[in-house]
Design a protein around this motif. Structure first.
Motif, short mmCIF file in Angstrom:
data_model
loop_
_atom_site.label_atom_id
_atom_site.label_comp_id
_atom_site.label_asym_id
_atom_site.label_seq_id
_atom_site.Cartn_x
_atom_site.Cartn_y
_atom_site.Cartn_z
N VAL A 6 0.87 -1.17 0.00
CA VAL A 6 0.00 0.00 0.00
C VAL A 6 0.91 1.22 0.00
CG1 VAL A 6 -1.85 1.23 1.20
CG2 VAL A 6 -1.78 -1.28 1.23
N CYS A 7 0.87 1.97 -1.09
CA CYS A 7 1.94 2.95 -1.32
C CYS A 7 1.42 4.18 -2.05
CB CYS A 7 3.04 2.27 -2.14
SG CYS A 7 4.60 3.15 -2.22
N ASN A 8 1.98 5.33 -1.71
CA ASN A 8 1.76 6.56 -2.46
C ASN A 8 2.86 7.53 -2.06
OD1 ASN A 8 0.83 9.00 -3.65
ND2 ASN A 8 -1.30 8.36 -3.43
N PRO A 131 6.61 3.88 3.02
CA PRO A 131 6.89 5.30 3.28
C PRO A 131 6.45 6.14 2.10
CG PRO A 131 8.89 4.19 2.61
CD PRO A 131 7.84 3.13 2.73
N PRO A 132 6.24 7.44 2.31
CA PRO A 132 5.79 8.30 1.20
C PRO A 132 6.93 8.88 0.37
CG PRO A 132 5.74 9.52 3.24
CD PRO A 132 6.17 8.13 3.61
N MET A 133 8.13 8.34 0.54
CA MET A 133 9.26 8.86 -0.22
C MET A 133 9.98 7.72 -0.93
SD MET A 133 10.06 8.14 3.03
CE MET A 133 9.67 9.64 3.91
N LEU A 134 10.52 8.03 -2.11
CA LEU A 134 11.26 7.03 -2.87
C LEU A 134 12.63 6.82 -2.24
CD1 LEU A 134 11.52 5.18 -5.32
CD2 LEU A 134 12.30 7.16 -6.65
N GLY A 135 12.95 5.57 -1.98
CA GLY A 135 14.22 5.20 -1.38
C GLY A 135 14.30 3.70 -1.26
N VAL A 136 15.27 3.22 -0.50
CA VAL A 136 15.49 1.78 -0.41
C VAL A 136 14.29 1.04 0.16
CG1 VAL A 136 16.61 1.93 1.88
CG2 VAL A 136 17.13 0.01 0.36
N LEU A 137 13.55 1.65 1.07
CA LEU A 137 12.40 0.98 1.69
C LEU A 137 11.25 0.83 0.70
CD1 LEU A 137 12.65 2.75 5.13
CD2 LEU A 137 12.95 0.29 4.74
N ILE A 149 -1.44 -1.37 -4.19
CA ILE A 149 -2.65 -0.62 -3.88
C ILE A 149 -2.23 0.82 -3.62
CG2 ILE A 149 -4.60 -0.37 -2.30
CD1 ILE A 149 -4.15 -3.40 -1.62
N ILE A 150 -2.81 1.76 -4.37
CA ILE A 150 -2.43 3.17 -4.24
C ILE A 150 -3.64 3.96 -3.73
CG2 ILE A 150 -1.44 5.16 -5.39
CD1 ILE A 150 -0.45 3.33 -7.62
N PRO A 151 -3.69 4.26 -2.43
CA PRO A 151 -4.78 5.11 -1.93
C PRO A 151 -4.56 6.55 -2.39
CG PRO A 151 -3.68 3.89 -0.15
CD PRO A 151 -2.80 3.81 -1.35
N GLU A 163 0.84 10.98 -9.80
CA GLU A 163 1.72 11.01 -10.98
C GLU A 163 3.13 10.56 -10.62
OE1 GLU A 163 1.64 14.84 -12.75
OE2 GLU A 163 -0.53 14.84 -13.08
N HIS A 164 3.64 11.06 -9.50
CA HIS A 164 4.98 10.66 -9.06
C HIS A 164 5.04 9.17 -8.77
CE1 HIS A 164 6.44 14.69 -9.02
NE2 HIS A 164 5.71 15.10 -8.00
N MET A 165 3.98 8.65 -8.13
CA MET A 165 3.95 7.24 -7.78
C MET A 165 3.95 6.37 -9.02
SD MET A 165 3.87 5.22 -5.11
CE MET A 165 4.77 3.88 -5.88
#
Length: 262
Positions: A6-8, A131-137, A149-151, A163-165
């Motif tokens: 579950v990511c955005n 997490p809400p930021m792009l990185g290793v996690l 799943i993108i809420p 758009e970023h996601m």
């Protein structure tokens, strides 16, 4: 084992609420559910009664030995919760330092996938709070999951985060064996406002079949449930929010759910 992330790349869109609600509904069916908190803020960890500032073994522990994380460390990191059939691999605030610590080390994007291989016979469903930021996690979550799943809150500022996601998903697909199916879930929808109605229409116009045909409405029960550390389906089984997540879960569990891979 079904692994759902579950990511955005925008905060405050009900990622943790979605993880908790879906996990609770699955657990009520008697199915053990594993939840992973990959957000250094530790909202899911806190929700379930643990302190990400002081917890001794967590997902952070699993990243300290990228190549040879011992089984004992993985099992020690697994936490029971006070909710039947719900288990947690918790976050710690130290996870915020992982990108700096790991640098360009090889294999850092597959730690979670390798970890989940230890649980494939124990859990039918795994839910990952990202997490809400792009990185290793986030990269680990997207590499480990088989469905995304993108809420998305139905307000226009959320469209930019979406758009970023989706750009991130496009990048991740270059390194996956198959494209990652994603499913956009409108959340916190207030059907009394024109802005929310227009935003929902815009989501369907732009992303078509990737958007769930229903939505999760605004429901003050979510706030009360989080204050008590309870999933809304457990606290209020007949609430509007619970009914919405039941519909979403039924859709996600359909054998041929209409989820495009973009």
């Amino acid at each position: 084992m079904a692994v759902w992330a579950v990511c955005n790349q925008k905060g405050g869109v009900a990622k943790t609420t979605t993880v908790v609600s879906l996990a609770s509904l699955l657990a009520q069916k008697g199915e053990p559910v594993l939840m992973l908190d990959l957000d250094p803020h530790g909202s899911l960890t806190t929700y379930l009664g643990y302190d990400p500032d002081s917890i001794e073994t967590s997902i952070y522990t699993l990243f300290q030995q990228l190549d040879n994380t011992p089984k004992e460390a993985i099992l020690k990191s697994l936490k029971k919760t006070r909710h039947d059939n719900i288990f947690l691999l918790p976050a710690s605030t130290a996870m915020a330092t992982l990108d700096r610590q790991l640098g360009a080390q090889q294999g850092k994007g597959l730690v979670i996938r390798k970890t989940l291989s230890f649980f494939k016979d124990r859990f039918k469903h795994v839910l990952i709070d990202c997490p809400p930021m792009l990185g290793v996690l986030m990269i680990n979550a997207l590499a480990a999951c088989d469905k995304l799943i993108i809420p998305v809150q139905t307000e226009f500022l959320s469209l930019k985060g979406l758009e970023h996601m989706l750009h991130t998903v496009s990048m991740i697909n270059h390194s996956r064996r198959s494209a990652l199916p994603y499913f956009i879930v409108p959340t916190m929808h207030d059907g009394r406002t024109k802005a929310a109605i227009d935003c929902l229409a815009e989501l369907h116009k732009r992303y078509g079949d990737n958007v769930w045909q229903s939505f999760v409405p605004v429901d003050i029960g979510f706030r009360e449930a989080s204050k008590l550390g309870l999933p809304l389906p457990e606290m209020s089984p007949d609430s509007a929010g619970t009914r919405a997540y039941k519909q979403l879960l039924n859709m996600l569990n359909e054998p041929e759910v209409n989820v495009s891979n973009g």
